[in-house]
Design a protein around this motif. Structure first.
Motif, PDB file in Angstrom:
ATOM      1  N   LEU A 179      -3.358 -40.632  28.344  1.00 41.92           N
ATOM      2  CA  LEU A 179      -4.763 -40.452  28.832  1.00 41.92           C
ATOM      3  C   LEU A 179      -5.095 -39.560  29.802  1.00 41.92           C
ATOM      4  O   LEU A 179      -5.694 -38.398  30.034  1.00 41.92           O
ATOM      5  N   ILE A 180      -4.032 -39.874  30.934  1.00 44.70           N
ATOM      6  CA  ILE A 180      -4.003 -39.186  32.261  1.00 44.70           C
ATOM      7  C   ILE A 180      -3.585 -37.895  32.023  1.00 44.70           C
ATOM      8  O   ILE A 180      -4.044 -36.990  32.631  1.00 44.70           O
ATOM      9  N   SER A 181      -2.406 -37.603  31.158  1.00 47.53           N
ATOM     10  CA  SER A 181      -2.001 -36.565  30.784  1.00 47.53           C
ATOM     11  C   SER A 181      -2.892 -35.617  30.169  1.00 47.53           C
ATOM     12  O   SER A 181      -3.263 -34.437  30.471  1.00 47.53           O
ATOM     13  N   LEU A 182      -3.558 -36.138  29.202  1.00 45.61           N
ATOM     14  CA  LEU A 182      -4.862 -35.529  28.453  1.00 45.61           C
ATOM     15  C   LEU A 182      -5.833 -34.925  29.488  1.00 45.61           C
ATOM     16  O   LEU A 182      -6.138 -33.930  29.433  1.00 45.61           O
ATOM     17  N   LEU A 183      -6.309 -35.765  30.395  1.00 43.49           N
ATOM     18  CA  LEU A 183      -7.506 -35.412  31.065  1.00 43.49           C
ATOM     19  C   LEU A 183      -6.921 -34.190  32.039  1.00 43.49           C
ATOM     20  O   LEU A 183      -7.710 -33.222  32.297  1.00 43.49           O
ATOM     21  N   HIS A 184      -5.669 -34.240  32.671  1.00 42.73           N
ATOM     22  CA  HIS A 184      -5.101 -33.290  33.241  1.00 42.73           C
ATOM     23  C   HIS A 184      -5.072 -31.886  32.706  1.00 42.73           C
ATOM     24  O   HIS A 184      -5.328 -30.726  33.286  1.00 42.73           O
ATOM     25  N   SER A 185      -4.290 -31.952  31.477  1.00 40.03           N
ATOM     26  CA  SER A 185      -4.240 -30.779  30.562  1.00 40.03           C
ATOM     27  C   SER A 185      -5.811 -30.086  30.229  1.00 40.03           C
ATOM     28  O   SER A 185      -5.703 -28.895  30.135  1.00 40.03           O
ATOM     29  N   LEU A 186      -6.833 -30.860  30.170  1.00 40.20           N
ATOM     30  CA  LEU A 186      -8.080 -30.410  29.813  1.00 40.20           C
ATOM     31  C   LEU A 186      -8.881 -30.080  31.107  1.00 40.20           C
ATOM     32  O   LEU A 186      -9.948 -29.390  30.875  1.00 40.20           O
ATOM     33  N   GLY A 187      -8.102 -30.096  32.285  1.00 38.80           N
ATOM     34  CA  GLY A 187      -8.915 -29.888  33.501  1.00 38.80           C
ATOM     35  C   GLY A 187      -9.924 -30.723  33.948  1.00 38.80           C
ATOM     36  O   GLY A 187     -10.793 -30.420  34.675  1.00 38.80           O
ATOM     37  N   LEU A 188      -9.935 -31.830  33.308  1.00 36.93           N
ATOM     38  CA  LEU A 188     -11.287 -32.861  33.664  1.00 36.93           C
ATOM     39  C   LEU A 188     -10.730 -33.719  34.669  1.00 36.93           C
ATOM     40  O   LEU A 188     -10.022 -34.619  34.889  1.00 36.93           O
ATOM     41  N   GLN A 189     -11.273 -33.089  36.060  1.00 37.36           N
ATOM     42  CA  GLN A 189     -10.887 -33.779  37.480  1.00 37.36           C
ATOM     43  C   GLN A 189     -12.136 -34.635  37.631  1.00 37.36           C
ATOM     44  O   GLN A 189     -11.850 -35.390  39.171  1.00 37.36           O
ATOM     45  N   GLN A 190     -13.223 -34.643  37.308  1.00 42.12           N
ATOM     46  CA  GLN A 190     -14.264 -35.507  37.672  1.00 42.12           C
ATOM     47  C   GLN A 190     -14.229 -37.107  37.197  1.00 42.12           C
ATOM     48  O   GLN A 190     -13.388 -37.224  36.182  1.00 42.12           O
ATOM     49  N   LYS A 191     -14.648 -38.241  37.747  1.00 47.38           N
ATOM     50  CA  LYS A 191     -14.648 -39.315  37.301  1.00 47.38           C
ATOM     51  C   LYS A 191     -15.232 -39.639  35.849  1.00 47.38           C
ATOM     52  O   LYS A 191     -16.050 -38.383  35.292  1.00 47.38           O
ATOM     53  N   ILE A 192     -14.851 -40.387  35.136  1.00 48.74           N
ATOM     54  CA  ILE A 192     -15.074 -40.579  33.912  1.00 48.74           C
ATOM     55  C   ILE A 192     -16.077 -41.891  33.495  1.00 48.74           C
ATOM     56  O   ILE A 192     -15.882 -42.771  34.330  1.00 48.74           O
ATOM     57  N   ILE A 193     -16.600 -42.070  32.312  1.00 52.72           N
ATOM     58  CA  ILE A 193     -16.972 -43.314  31.716  1.00 52.72           C
ATOM     59  C   ILE A 193     -16.017 -43.660  30.598  1.00 52.72           C
ATOM     60  O   ILE A 193     -15.728 -42.738  29.943  1.00 52.72           O
ATOM     61  N   LEU A 194     -15.410 -44.806  30.580  1.00 51.44           N
ATOM     62  CA  LEU A 194     -14.599 -45.241  29.304  1.00 51.44           C
ATOM     63  C   LEU A 194     -15.129 -46.345  28.443  1.00 51.44           C
ATOM     64  O   LEU A 194     -15.904 -46.945  28.876  1.00 51.44           O
ATOM     65  N   ALA A 195     -15.407 -45.821  27.115  1.00 53.01           N
ATOM     66  CA  ALA A 195     -15.845 -46.874  26.165  1.00 53.01           C
ATOM     67  C   ALA A 195     -14.659 -46.964  25.210  1.00 53.01           C
ATOM     68  O   ALA A 195     -14.011 -46.249  24.401  1.00 53.01           O
TER      69      ALA A 195
END
Length: 293
Positions: A75-91
């Motif tokens: 999931l960390i790799s996916l967030l980095h690849s998508l350029g999602l650098q802000q905090k998230i909510i996990l469901a």
């Protein structure tokens, strides 16, 4: 609802994204679940990301042990690849909720809040200790079954399983129905599922509740009475059902003690599959979490 493929350091991942008016909300499916099961969430104005884990759908099979730690890393790799650098909510639903617990313990700086939906608990071994006369509901049975399915071709799996979609899914678009049926007849899915089941208890045992960060947390648990009726109707002995549901309810309620000021909700009239039995409830709660942060 369209999906895309993206290359990450852990392989190619299939995902769906809707950029809406909220903090990014990452949806984590249970064992065997598909990203398409969150379809109704893409009808909202929320900022949604759902994806298929390695071996699921069109996501590339990774020949690795499928531990929750591995899933968190992917999931960390996916967030980095998508350029999602802000905090998230996990469901996270079911096993996806165990991944959410692992992720937030390892990466608290990346998470604003957590929604656990009848989530697999860290103390899941207490479930394994309950007497169970039905061999087909044990982890050992499904690990063996998945090993057999993983050796079959797609055509053989289709003939063997004759998959049929739940009534709700049959109301969805034809392309989603086709993708869900393809998902259920993939040998890679059963490689992944068998490994996730094999390492579930040991992965959970490695987590330390005391390291769970004090952040906004909502826990949604199933309706034990409704779930009991479902299981008894399916043929499970009533005494075993009562014992199981009592322990499960205790474990889910204990999850609400992981963070101060957390919120516990019972999904009245729903069994384990809350995201598609009661999607409005889950959407309401994840929206509330987003608005409070």
């Amino acid at each position: 609802m369209e999906t895309s493929l993206i290359s990450t350091r852990d392989g190619v991942v299939e995902y769906a994204r809707r950029e809406g008016n909220s903090i990014p909300i990452v949806l984590l499916s249970g064992i065997g679940g598909s990203l398409f099961e969150w379809r109704d969430f893409f009808e909202t104005d929320l900022n949604i990301l759902s994806y298929n884990r390695a071996g699921y759908g069109q996501s590339e099979w990774a020949n690795k042990e499928r531990t929750v730690e591995e899933a968190s890393g992917e999931l960390i790799s996916l967030l980095h690849s998508l350029g999602l650098q802000q905090k998230i909510i996990l469901a996270g639903h079911s096993y996806g909720g165990l991944i959410a617990q692992d992720f937030v313990i390892r990466h608290p700086e990346l998470v604003f809040g957590v929604l656990l939906i009848d989530a697999t608990p860290m103390d899941v071994e207490r479930i394994e200790e309950i007497e169970n006369s039905d061999e087909t509901s044990t982890n050992a049975y499904w690990i063996k079954k998945c090993a057999t399915y993983a050796k079959m071709t797609k055509e053989e799996l289709s003939a063997e399983l004759q998959p049929e979609l739940p009534e709700l899914f049959r109301k969805w678009e034809d392309d989603i129905q086709t993708a869900l049926l393809d998902h259920d007849t993939s040998p890679d899915l059963y490689r992944a599922v068998g490994s996730e089941i094999r390492y579930m208890v040991s992965s959970a045992n490695q987590l330390d509740k005391s390291n769970f960060p004090n952040l906004p947390l909502t826990v949604i648990g199933r309706d034990g009475e409704h779930a009991s009726k479902q299981q008894i109707k399916a043929g499970t002995p009533a005494n075993e059902v009562v014992t199981f549901e009592k322990v499960w309810e205790e474990l889910i309620f204990e999850q609400a003690q992981l963070a101060t000021g957390s919120r516990y909700i019972k999904a009245t009239g729903s069994g384990h599959n809350i995201p598609y039995d009661c999607p409005e409830l889950v959407i309401k709660e994840v929206s509330r979490l987003s608005q409070e942060l």
